[in-house]
Every structure is written in structure tokens, then in C-alpha cells.
Design an enzyme around this catalytic site. Structure first.
Site, mmCIF file in Angstrom:
data_model
loop_
_atom_site.group_PDB
_atom_site.id
_atom_site.type_symbol
_atom_site.label_atom_id
_atom_site.label_comp_id
_atom_site.label_asym_id
_atom_site.label_seq_id
_atom_site.Cartn_x
_atom_site.Cartn_y
_atom_site.Cartn_z
ATOM 1 C CB THR B 195 -0.849 0.015 1.292
ATOM 2 O OG1 THR B 195 -1.722 -1.104 1.291
ATOM 3 C CG2 THR B 195 -1.675 1.286 1.408
ATOM 4 C CG ASP B 226 -6.476 -0.426 5.886
ATOM 5 O OD1 ASP B 226 -6.136 -1.229 4.980
ATOM 6 O OD2 ASP B 226 -5.655 0.265 6.510
ATOM 7 C CB THR B 246 0.709 0.104 4.900
ATOM 8 O OG1 THR B 246 1.074 -1.140 4.295
ATOM 9 C CG2 THR B 246 1.838 0.534 5.834
#
Lengths: 327, 327
Positions: B195, B226, B246
Site C-alpha cells: 500500500t 482499509d 498499511t
């Protein structure tokens, strides 16, 4: 002299007011609080029959949850049972009564959270699942994920053996007319926030929360509101409280409303009523309207809203039901 | 006697350690912190060339953000600029380097938040948008919504005139091989959390945060992690801090991680480093791994993680860059 008497009389009035409120919000040994959406709900625009139907729908849902709780069942089961009843009722914007999107489809969102384990499940953009709350629960219990979306979520539903319904199932004349009206006067966000939700405290002391919605009439572009967002529309933790929201979803996401109630209790030691009211005030300050329901581990609860009405109700350990609609 | 000396020596060591840490994390007048994902990143498994390429990618992104900030540009522009660079780099799991889903497609998620206005934008399940962070920003600025999903989000992108890319654009041999490996040994969640994210403080004192990802290798059923969830993967408020996360997305959603850092600062008056570490410890306790970056309005920042490594870097007001990968 006059001033003194006036102030004294005023204090007595305030005291009486807060005593009445206290009496009204007696903590429950176990029980449930539900909502059927907040928004522009005014007595003068409601027929007696319509009001009665909404009250009956809320009572039916409360009884479904209570049946679970009374037998010693879990708050999670109670939340799911109550929300299924509301989803099956065409009067509420969830399940059967879901509003229409801009494209004339129905797209349903839901989420559920277990306060004991902090496990959660959420689904968004469903088109063929009759009871989204039950799919959210399956995501929580039978998948390694928290949130599944759209066709993928429905593929998971199929794998779980959930029965599908045709889109026609979600057709209701009222919602269809709402869409036509909205399309002819676009611009403003919907002023009636249909969403249903439930929070419960069971006999074992566990909290749970759930929320389900058809979203906003005339919504476009795969819009996702706060209902399927853990932290925004739904949150539960045995440390603090269980919360379900209804309102202008965008503002509830930006304020992380459901979790914020919990954070205020956890980090500032604020009681649930004060925490809930504080967060609704924050939403209002940002320009949003709506409300929430919350219950803590001692059975204290709150149902603040800043719109003209919110369908809401409670049932306590004795099975005593209270249902309200207006301010 | 020995005990006393030992304790004294230990105190000196602790003091030296905390001084070093303090020196290292000097508050910035303005600046930026970025990450390129946390996970099982160990020196012994990295070639010198691979490590160098990651460092160069992070430095390039930091410079893109700094170019904006130095000229007096907004933290929002800086965050978008830095993340676009990471999205265009095949080494990071976002944009060009997005991992493959179970079905062999690429589905990208992103979100951005403006700490000054608490406005936010998020997109999920994109298949044809080269820079998801820029679409998230358009959702924030040009739509009444916060979160758009899938085909609907892409219809909005088309309306906004965003250029589309073919799914082939996201093909990289390394990611394809990862998917094959994952499919032959399923079960465990991904152990490498790609991420990318950025948080910035600009010269006007405004905070912003953004996150972008290709999600989990082999993800199924329209799983949303998320990264596109405001409050979980991304949050920013000028009152407190800007945060990008992350890690195991499911745990970050359940802990409402990004907003929790802010809530600890706001409601308990905890400094950003302590708040960030506390929340990562909560994620670890629940069984999740990952990390986050956070910066407050005074330019204090934190980059805690509980995995073996996290690609991360900072650039301060003087343009001084620091890049780290391992513990």
C-alpha cells in the site's frame, strides 16, 4: 426579588426535566434500542394510519430482538433478528423497502459488529440479497474479510447458500415515486434518511450493533454511505458501547461518528448520553443531519438526533417497549 | 552497589536512546512522510539492486511532494503528487504495480482527506484508472459524496474526463507470479502488505493524508480493505494529525486505526508518537500486522510498524531526505 424567584422556579423546572429524562432512560439489565431512520419526519405530514404502521413495525422488530435476549441469546443474534424484521418491512429504507438509485435499481448496504471480539462484517452494493444484515454477519463469521462489495459480495452469498431474490422484490410504488420526484428536482441531498439499525446488550453483558440501508434515493456512481463502514455507521466494543447511525452518510463518514462515541467514552470517560450528543452536535456543526442510537455495557442508552424526527424504540429486560417518532 | 551502578548505566543508555530518537524525529516546519507498504521485508531477502530501486522510488515521491510544499503549495497537492509517483512505480502495490485478484484482474482502492475542511474522497474497485488518488480527490472536490465504488466510480471518472487505461497496463510479471504462488498455497492472508501513503504539513499549517493500494494478492469477492475507508486507512484533521496506514486491512478497519490516532491526541492529549505507537500495539494485540505514518500540526511525526519492515521516508523543510526500510 422577581429575578430570584424566576431563577429558582427555572431551576426547579430544569431539575424536573432532568429527573423525567433520567427516569425515561433508566439503564436496562439487558435490552435493545433500534432506529428506522432520521430525517424530516413531522407530525403534520403523517396520517394516523401511517404513523401507526411505523410504530407497529418498530414494535415487531423490538419483540424479535427481545425474544432472543430473553432466552439468554446473544446481542449479535438479537441485532440480526430485529434488523431482519425491519428489512422485510416495506416502510423502512432497507431490504424490501430500499430506495431506488438514479438508474432505477436497488443497491443495499449493511454492517454488523460484535463488541466482545471486535469482529465485524460489511457488505455494499447488493442487488439480490433479501436480508443484507445476515450476509454481513456471514462475512464476519465465514470469511477472513470485513467488507465485501457488489458482485463479489453476491458471489460470496451464493457460495454461502443465501437465497437470492429478483430485483423486482425491492419494487415499492412509494419508493419509485420518490425517485421520479427526486429526478425532477435534483441538486439537494435526500432530506429523508432511511436506514435501520439496532444495538443490544445481552444477559452475558455483550454488546453488538448493526445497520442496514438502501442508501439515498437517486444515488449515482456506486455511492457508498456510512452504513456499511465500520467506525462510521456501525461500531461495537464491550469496553464502551454499541452504536448505529442514520443520516447524511457523507458527514457521518467524515466525522467517524460511531467510533467517535466510543472514543469519547474510552479516552475522556464521558457517559454514553453525553458522548452521543457531542458527536451528533459535531455532525450538525459540519452541516450534516441525522441521528444515532447507542447503548453501553451498563445498559445506559442514548438516541440523539438533529433532524425533525427519528423512528426509534427501546425494549428493556422486563419487555417494556417505548416507541417514538418526533422530537 | 552493583545494582545501583547497573541501574544508573541503564538510565544513561535509555537517555542516550531517547535523545537519539528525538534528534532523528525533529519536528519539521513543513514537510512530508510517506510509506510504500509494511510487511515481511528482510535485509537477507533483498538484493542490493532491489533495495536501491525501492529507495530511489521513495526519494522520487518525496521530492515530488516537496516541490509542491516548498513553493507554498497545499498539503493536499503534495500528498496527491507524491502518491501519483508511487502509483506510477511498478515496485509498489498501487497503480501500475497493483497486485492481482483471485480472478486475475487488478482492483484499486484509494482515499484522501483534507485536514483543514475534513472533506474526504474515496474510491474502491477501480479497474481502469491509472491514478486512483487523483480520482479520490475529484470525488472529494467535484461530487457531493465521499465514497464511490466500482463501475459507478469509473462512470464518474469518465464524466470528469480522467483518461482510462486498459487492464493490461497493470500487468507486471512479478505480481503475476505472486498470484500463482498464492494460489498454490492458499489459506494464510498475504504477508506482504503493499500500500502506499503520504501525509503532509504545508507552510500554511494545513494537514492532509492519502492512501492508495492494489489490495491483497488473490483477494476474492470484491474485498475492500482499509485503504479507501476514511477513519481506518486514512484520516486528517488540523486539530490533531494526518495519518495513512498499511497492513492487514481487516484489523485496521476493526480498530478504526487512522482516526484512533487522532482521537487519542484529541481526547487524551497524547503526543503523536505515543498515539501512533499505542494504536499499532492495539492492532498487534488483535492479531494484525502493519504500520502507519502520522504527522501533527507542529510537524512532529511517527512511523511505527510491527512487521519486520516498512518502506518509509521523510523530507523536511530544508529538503533533507531520510529513507528507511528495515527495523
Amino acid at each position: 426579588m422577581f429575578r430570584f424567584h424566576f431563577a429558582a422556579a427555572f431551576s426547579v423546572l430544569l431539575l424536573a426535566g432532568s429527573l423525567a429524562a433520567e427516569e425515561k432512560n433508566q439503564p436496562m439489565k439487558f435490552g435493545m434500542v433500534i432506529h428506522g431512520g432520521a430525517g424530516t419526519i413531522e407530525r403534520r405530514n403523517m396520517t394516523a394510519a401511517n404513523e401507526e404502521a411505523h410504530r407497529a413495525g418498530l414494535e415487531q422488530a423490538l419483540r424479535a430482538g427481545y425474544d432472543v435476549l430473553k432466552k439468554g441469546g446473544s446481542s449479535l443474534d438479537a441485532v440480526e433478528a430485529a434488523i431482519r424484521v425491519l428489512e422485510d418491512n416495506p416502510l423502512f429504507n432497507a431490504g424490501k423497502g430500499a430506495v431506488f438509485t438514479h438508474e432505477g435499481t436497488n443497491e443495499l448496504d449493511s454492517s454488523i459488529m460484535d463488541g466482545r471480539t471486535l469482529k465485524a462484517g460489511a457488505v455494499a452494493g447488493l442487488q439480490h440479497v433479501r436480508n443484507p444484515i445476515s450476509l454481513a454477519r456471514l462475512v464476519m463469521e465465514k470469511s477472513p474479510h470485513v467488507m465485501l462489495d457488489g458482485e463479489g459480495a453476491e458471489a460470496f452469498a451464493k457460495k454461502m447458500g443465501i437465497p437470492f431474490v429478483d430485483q423486482k422484490y425491492f419494487y415499492t410504488e412509494d419508493r419509485w415515486q420518490e425517485l421520479q420526484k427526486k429526478k425532477s428536482s435534483p441538486g439537494a441531498l435526500s432530506d429523508k434518511h432511511g436506514t435501520v439499525g439496532a444495538v443490544a446488550l445481552d444477559q452475558a453483558g455483550n454488546l453488538a450493533a448493526g445497520t442496514s440501508t438502501g442508501g439515498m434515493t437517486n444515488k449515482e456512481f456506486g455511492r457508498i454511505g456510512d452504513s456499511p463502514i465500520i467506525g462510521a455507521g456501525t461500531y461495537a466494543s464491550n469496553r464502551t458501547c454499541a452504536v448505529s447511525c442514520t443520516g447524511d452518510g457523507e458527514f457521518f463518514i467524515r466525522e467517524v461518528v460511531a467510533y467517535d462515541v466510543s472514543a469519547l467514552m474510552d479516552y475522556k470517560g464521558v457517559p454514553v448520553q453525553e458522548a452521543a450528543q457531542t458527536v451528533i452536535d459535531k455532525v450538525g456543526k459540519l452541516g450534516g443531519t441525522g441521528g444515532l442510537i447507542a447503548i453501553d455495557k451498563q445498559g445506559n442508552f442514548a438516541m440523539p438526533f438533529n433532524s425533525s424526527g427519528m423512528y426509534r424504540g427501546t425494549i428493556d429486560a422486563a419487555g417494556k417497549i417505548s416507541v417514538e417518532i418526533y422530537r
